[in-house]
Motif scaffolding. Structure first.
Motif, PDB file in Angstrom:
ATOM      1  N   GLY A  46       0.811  -1.215   0.000  1.00  0.00           N
ATOM      2  CA  GLY A  46       0.000   0.000   0.000  1.00  0.00           C
ATOM      3  C   GLY A  46       0.840   1.258   0.000  1.00  0.00           C
ATOM      4  O   GLY A  46       0.501   2.241  -0.671  1.00  0.00           O
ATOM      5  N   TYR A  50       0.740   4.264  -2.600  1.00  0.00           N
ATOM      6  CA  TYR A  50       0.529   5.646  -2.138  1.00  0.00           C
ATOM      7  C   TYR A  50       1.601   6.577  -2.696  1.00  0.00           C
ATOM      8  O   TYR A  50       1.310   7.699  -3.120  1.00  0.00           O
ATOM      9  CB  TYR A  50       0.535   5.682  -0.610  1.00  0.00           C
ATOM     10  N   TRP A  58      -6.340   0.711  -6.322  1.00  0.00           N
ATOM     11  CA  TRP A  58      -5.362  -0.162  -5.677  1.00  0.00           C
ATOM     12  C   TRP A  58      -5.799  -1.615  -5.810  1.00  0.00           C
ATOM     13  O   TRP A  58      -5.828  -2.366  -4.851  1.00  0.00           O
ATOM     14  CB  TRP A  58      -5.202   0.226  -4.219  1.00  0.00           C
ATOM     15  N   ARG A 159      -7.537   2.038   0.180  1.00  0.00           N
ATOM     16  CA  ARG A 159      -7.317   3.363  -0.386  1.00  0.00           C
ATOM     17  C   ARG A 159      -8.377   4.340   0.120  1.00  0.00           C
ATOM     18  O   ARG A 159      -8.078   5.479   0.487  1.00  0.00           O
ATOM     19  CB  ARG A 159      -7.339   3.323  -1.912  1.00  0.00           C
ATOM     20  N   MET A 189      -6.033  11.720  -3.611  1.00  0.00           N
ATOM     21  CA  MET A 189      -5.558  11.522  -2.248  1.00  0.00           C
ATOM     22  C   MET A 189      -5.154  12.864  -1.632  1.00  0.00           C
ATOM     23  O   MET A 189      -4.426  13.637  -2.246  1.00  0.00           O
ATOM     24  CB  MET A 189      -4.356  10.572  -2.251  1.00  0.00           C
TER      25      MET A 189
END
Length: 211
Positions: A46, A50, A58, A159, A189
């Motif tokens: 992850g 990111y 994801w 996510r 994000m």
């Protein structure tokens, strides 16, 4: 007894050597002596997404991360081990995925080492003595609502959980109330807030009492 020794074997061969099948990320980390290897592998995967593809899905083939990439990520980000302990505690407290909580803790701590996050963690984990609108309570309630099926979104979307985590964390640092966490279909994000932290949350001022 005969023993075969091979020299100059590429590191990538480690993922299948002596198994007859491809080793998982958990296998590679466990064999390297890491504890909580399953959660650690997911957190490293992850974190890689990111850092390199924060606004992509994801899942699917594009999200695959090789065992070698996981080991390199761990070398470059050793602090993820400590963050994992906080991620597990946050997961137990409010059902946020361990992956999202670990990444959230790691990237905010790394970006803002000036902030003591113990009050953030304790608030999200327990919800004790928090007023409505406190970002910690809002994140906690959102995660519990997802976990208990009171919404129609996937309950284990790391996510999405990380996006909520960072939204709430930014509001906490910026001393803002936030009563609802939402995500639009193509929302990017959030970036980690650089605003100076304050000690007290700006709760609404109570109305004056009549004399």
């Amino acid at each position: 007894m005969r023993l075969t020794v091979a020299r100059g074997v590429p590191r990538s061969a480690f993922t299948v050597m002596d198994t007859g099948r491809r080793r998982t990320g958990r296998d590679a980390l466990a064999l390297a002596g890491e504890v909580n290897a399953t959660h650690l592998a997911a957190a490293l995967r992850g974190l890689h997404l990111y850092l390199h593809a924060p606004d992509s899905a994801w899942s699917g083939g594009a999200s695959l991360t090789s065992n070698d990439q996981l080991l390199v990520m761990l070398d470059e980000h050793p602090g993820i081990r400590e963050a994992l302990g906080h991620g597990i505690a946050l997961n137990r407290g409010c059902r946020i995925t361990v992956t999202a909580a670990t990444i959230g803790w790691y990237v905010t701590s790394r970006a803002r080492p000036d902030i003591d996050q113990s009050a953030w963690r304790d608030g999200v984990v327990t919800g004790a003595r928090l007023e409505p609108g406190d970002p910690r309570l809002t994140l906690r309630n959102t995660m519990l609502s997802l976990a208990t099926g009171r919404t129609h979104r996937r309950r284990d979307d790391s996510r999405e959980h990380l996006l909520y985590y960072l939204k709430a964390w930014n509001a906490w640092v910026e001393n803002r109330l936030i009563k609802l966490l939402r995500r639009s279909p193509h929302e990017t994000m959030p970036r980690i807030s650089r605003q100076a932290a304050t000690s007290d949350l700006a709760l609404p001022t109570p109305p004056p009492t009549s004399s």
